[in-house]
Scaffold this active site. Structure first.
Site, PDB file in Angstrom:
ATOM      1  N   GLY A   1     -12.759  46.307  20.438  1.00  0.00           N
ATOM      2  CA  GLY A   1     -11.497  45.434  20.391  1.00  0.00           C
ATOM      3  C   GLY A   1     -10.443  45.502  21.522  1.00  0.00           C
ATOM      4  N   CYS A   2      -9.897  44.675  21.960  1.00  0.00           N
ATOM      5  CA  CYS A   2      -9.055  44.929  23.146  1.00  0.00           C
ATOM      6  C   CYS A   2      -7.761  45.697  22.656  1.00  0.00           C
ATOM      7  CB  CYS A   2      -8.215  43.216  23.520  1.00  0.00           C
ATOM      8  SG  CYS A   2      -7.607  42.382  22.037  1.00  0.00           S
ATOM      9  N   TYR A   3      -7.392  45.668  21.699  1.00  0.00           N
ATOM     10  CA  TYR A   3      -6.290  46.678  21.366  1.00  0.00           C
ATOM     11  C   TYR A   3      -7.122  48.296  21.313  1.00  0.00           C
ATOM     12  CZ  TYR A   3      -2.869  43.589  19.348  1.00  0.00           C
ATOM     13  OH  TYR A   3      -2.130  42.446  19.233  1.00  0.00           O
TER      14      TYR A   3
ATOM     15  N   THR B   1      -7.964  49.651  24.856  1.00  0.00           N
ATOM     16  CA  THR B   1      -6.701  50.004  25.621  1.00  0.00           C
ATOM     17  C   THR B   1      -6.278  51.482  25.005  1.00  0.00           C
ATOM     18  OG1 THR B   1      -6.492  47.503  25.803  1.00  0.00           O
ATOM     19  CG2 THR B   1      -4.603  49.238  26.397  1.00  0.00           C
TER      20      THR B   1
END
Lengths: 359, 359, 359, 359
Positions: free
Chosen positions: C148-150, C153
């Site tokens: 996932g993008c969260y 990162t």
């Protein structure tokens, strides 16, 4: 091919964008951007963090002229016309992203910029770099005058219409143009701080924009005579992008039967085969008064890319053709079209380093 | 005085803004906004959290007509012309924020809106509510047609110029207008989602905007003849605000000696004494080509307020007067001017509830 | 090499971004994105105007499985776990951009997603696709669970710190994450219309975000034990981008002498040689209380690119290490890292098609 | 009552906002903002075009001290503590919007601001101006220390929770705060130009924000002991607004049965009867994983107003209470609460001049 490229004026938005794009160009081996001295390139352009690029000075670049294939000028008016001869004489091709070589006529330059041209002997050979219109001449040029961001977007947007002979040029062409704040330069001024410019529209130069004469000159060969261009400019609430909306009166005898579909055909045919210029031909659903945003280009479709999207319509009650053209002012409006021209000048694929689509 | 006010159509942007402003109006005791049924007002308008306002229905509002002093319509075209008679007959004053009563002529209405007018007998008495121009008539009216947001901003912006006789009306007036996305309504559409509309410009209705005939009609008494208005509209990257940029050709015989200062004098004098219309007269520093943003109005100067700021300039090379006018489309462009009219209709201070300056 | 690539779910933001990036990928010959049926790809993704890409359907894609080299899933939870076996059995590599294969444990999946996993037999072989951490395993995988993008990162932002043993994991890690509105999906909802979301902060899922368990699971091998992750999320006023700010308590015995420089050394060393992860090490000028924005990464530095920029600091009074990490949620947070993984899986240069720097 | 008000420091955002709000205040007759000399107030604050306000100098204001009822300080740290005695001695009430009187303890001031306090004798009588908490003391004060924008929003957001005794203060309170760019001052800096800050997140002061000690001091009386506040700050892509997201560990013995509803009851009860503090109690629909943005406050709900909206939630897995509080940093965070305090100090209606709802 592995080119060595100088960029005179690497601290501004256009210079930074050239660095960004050339870093991803398969034919470029070395990039030498200049600054006054002392600036840290990665701090000035934090998007290039870790790229390894660093500033040199103009003096050092001159000393290394023998290694250079091409030099771009991203400088305030006046510098390119003084420095270009030095590089040209040493066999370095010059692409001027500033305004110095955009007028073939030294008198017109003086009139608009209030200064004598420093290299009038070069004006006749400078090729005005709208690649799509002057591809052959660009390919052979050693000096290209890259168009202003407003100008290239407008020229591309109006070329099919003006060449068609539909326009009534006894009436002025009206241009309402909106530019991102990257077009305002990077000198800190109160009015373009975030807290002032955010969510606003900032009109400027309403008494006559400096790019209007450039446009009137460049539209002349397309229109067959010099048109009057009434141009109004503002900054919008975005960083990148030129949005041009033009109203062009249609000659009375050509109005009968004219409609959006006919104009779309004209544009589609004119730009058939062009990679970077695309016409939005989406059909309207035809509902009365529906706001069909999708049938025209939107600015963000081209952000970050070298594309120009064009949309058209026709107001049959008042007889005006409407044109909307959008580009990224830093790419197609500056660094991107400059690289497109460089590609041609070195026999590379015109799209090299410019393949990505808009965000 | 403690007025009881109905708002037919309280869920949209204009209806919500009327609630917001009337909650802070010293002369208003009760506010009755309507919705279809079931909606929670504070959830629809979370800025009004804890205000205690709740929706009623149109049916309930009709039953309470005897208590009402005035009713505002913030409804789609067609509803006000059907419902206004009911309220007028019961002594309730009507301020229509929709488009139903903006044309004095039922034929023109049919032409523009594609439908027969339901109450043509009321058209002659409906007063077009540009308060600054028709103050006396508004004060006596029982039915006010509140202008569209584009129209009021343009009418205020052009009134001094058109009344002066400087304009060459054989040439079209060109309007490039940018509206906030609150002007796009609150129906969820893909193109006006944040992820699509952010940082963009969204042109629409380029084939001829519905407000152009309203404008041509309303500018006629100011100009002495019906002008041709070539209007182009787009949404910009902001929520509130109308930004109008107009180019008006100056008659050839009036161009000699004309300059920005002369136009500013004309505007300043015309609006002397007006509270809500202010002319930006800041002097240019005179530097060649400087971008002096401060000498024109910026959109955010009026956000949240009932003010209209106007700036002017003159392009002496091409003979065009340039006008920039900005308002908040939900305040001066809708709810604010509607309240300004209400104040006059009830003998209140014209500024009551509208005293705050822009953000 | 000329790959043929399927994209199941081509109408959303991630699917569109895959199309955009793959169109500019030197190793990809054919792109086959799917939609339900009837949608016009260029109208859904107007940035791809004139690209010639068109939607096919999932059914048609399945029929052409024999031609495919890899398939990406950009679908809601549940579809990939049902369809992946079909493609894998036919020798097609699968990169799942959805959440279906992110937990090695089927029980954990059920707990978080409230549904039985449809292909539990595949979970052990699915490689979690943080390329920088699991490069060797990705290169050999036939099934990659793209983070996932969260999560990606955060994992990149915290890996050096957690591996260093400095963190006190008896205390929760606090994550305040801000996502662009492209992370909210493209279903039209009132709260994420431009007129509602512009200039705002929209918090959501404060009771516990679905990505918190993904994070707790993925940080475990780095930390040596499962940490508690207190995560708060909001949408900010931008379209693209993940901004992560983490506070991590430092073990009491490790605080003496710790400072920003020491943390920067740790990070720089950890990511030495990584192309897509870059640490902002700009020095502070040291003025008391100066707001030195440049010493930390800003979100726009990575927009449109596959880079992750990381900045760190240390609060010596309270003993917290601070980490800021930024990515473009659609590139490094989805389509870009998926392509980075694809490149490895097919033996291509890891950077192929991902060479451009941030805007 | 017709007050005469001085504003020392009228060129910044807070000073301009005081002018804007006081111009619409029924109890204020004269406003005297100061500048260094020469500035044109309407050019500095174009939203006040035509208001007739003009700058005076501090020297002139001192000479007119006899006419003044109150003076506001909107100056950099250090000026108010030097000038306040002059005005107080002449019977002028002082409301300090700067940080000079926020610590009761001169040692703490020196520690945080690196300078000796110039008027330590005044510290004991300065009332910290969170009106909702210290209404009685404010009403009697002649010197009010107006809270910082982060501080007032956080104090209001955490007061019910800390007073309830639910918080585990052995664990730090984590604050992730986002401020509009008006909080960055109006000195032109490259990093906060529109072209740099737009669509970004700009973290700053991660090593420990100056407002953290102010907060730790001010939360002490509410919590019963001094808490540790781990604060992280950034500018978001908007001009006005403070968005605070706090995570507070709940004591282990208080977790059983705790949920969002219980926290909402606590908050609603605490702020019952408060006009300017409102709790968002909208119910969740309960769909698994739905992003229900409406159940929390959004920043734009309070823009332009003196309101503070608060939302809460609870993460039962990890035991953290979550609080979101939003204000307009220039109104409730500065000028608005300063006027709220002024109203009390002069026996006026607390809401005078502050009646408008958010945009």
């Amino acid at each position: 091919m592995t080119l060595t490229i100088g960029i005179v004026g690497g601290t501004g938005h256009a210079g930074g964008e050239l660095c960004r794009l050339l870093l991803n160009h398969p034919g470029v081996a070395t990039i030498l951007p200049t600054a006054r001295g002392g600036e840290d390139l990665e701090r000035v352009h934090p998007n290039l963090l870790g790229s390894g690029l660093a500033f040199t000075t103009v003096e050092q670049l001159r000393e290394r002229a023998g290694e250079l294939d091409a030099v771009f000028f991203c400088t305030p008016s006046g510098e390119a016309m003084r420095s270009a001869p030095y590089f040209l004489e040493r066999g370095v091709k010059v692409i001027d992203v500033s305004a110095d070589f955009r007028f073939a006529d030294a008198d017109r330059y003086r009139e608009v910029y209030g200064e004598e041209h420093a290299s009038p002997q070069l004006l006749p050979e400078a090729v005005y770099g709208v690649t799509e219109l002057y591809r052959d001449r660009v390919a052979k040029a050693r000096l290209v005058a890259n168009p202003g961001c407003y100008a290239i977007t407008t020229v591309l947007g109006l070329a099919p219409l003006l060449r068609s002979g539909l326009a009534d040029l006894d009436t002025a062409i009206h241009l309402a143009a909106v530019n991102g704040t990257s077009g305002a330069g990077n000198k800190p001024l109160t009015e373009i701080m975030h807290a002032e410019a955010f969510a606003s529209m900032l009109p400027y130069s309403l008494e006559g924009h400096r790019h209007a004469p450039e446009l009137e000159t460049q539209l002349t060969p397309l229109a067959g005579r010099e048109p009057c261009v009434d141009m109004t400019t503002a900054h919008g609430n975005f960083v990148r992008g030129i949005y041009i909306q033009a109203s062009v009166a249609v000659r009375a005898e050509a109005r009968a039967g004219l409609d959006r579909a006919a104009l779309l055909d004209l544009y589609r045919e004119h730009y058939a085969g062009e990679h970077f210029v695309r016409v939005n031909t989406f059909a309207k659903q035809g509902k009365l008064n529906a706001k069909e945003y999708g049938v025209y280009p939107s600015l963000t479709s081209v952000t970050g890319s070298n594309f120009c999207h064009i949309g058209v319509d026709y107001d049959p009650v008042r007889g005006f053709a409407k044109v909307v053209a959008v580009t990224d002012n830093l790419v197609k409006g500056a660094a991107g079209s400059a690289i497109q021209n460089m590609n041609l000048m070195f026999g590379l694929d015109e799209r090299a380093g410019l393949g990505h689509y808009g965000l």
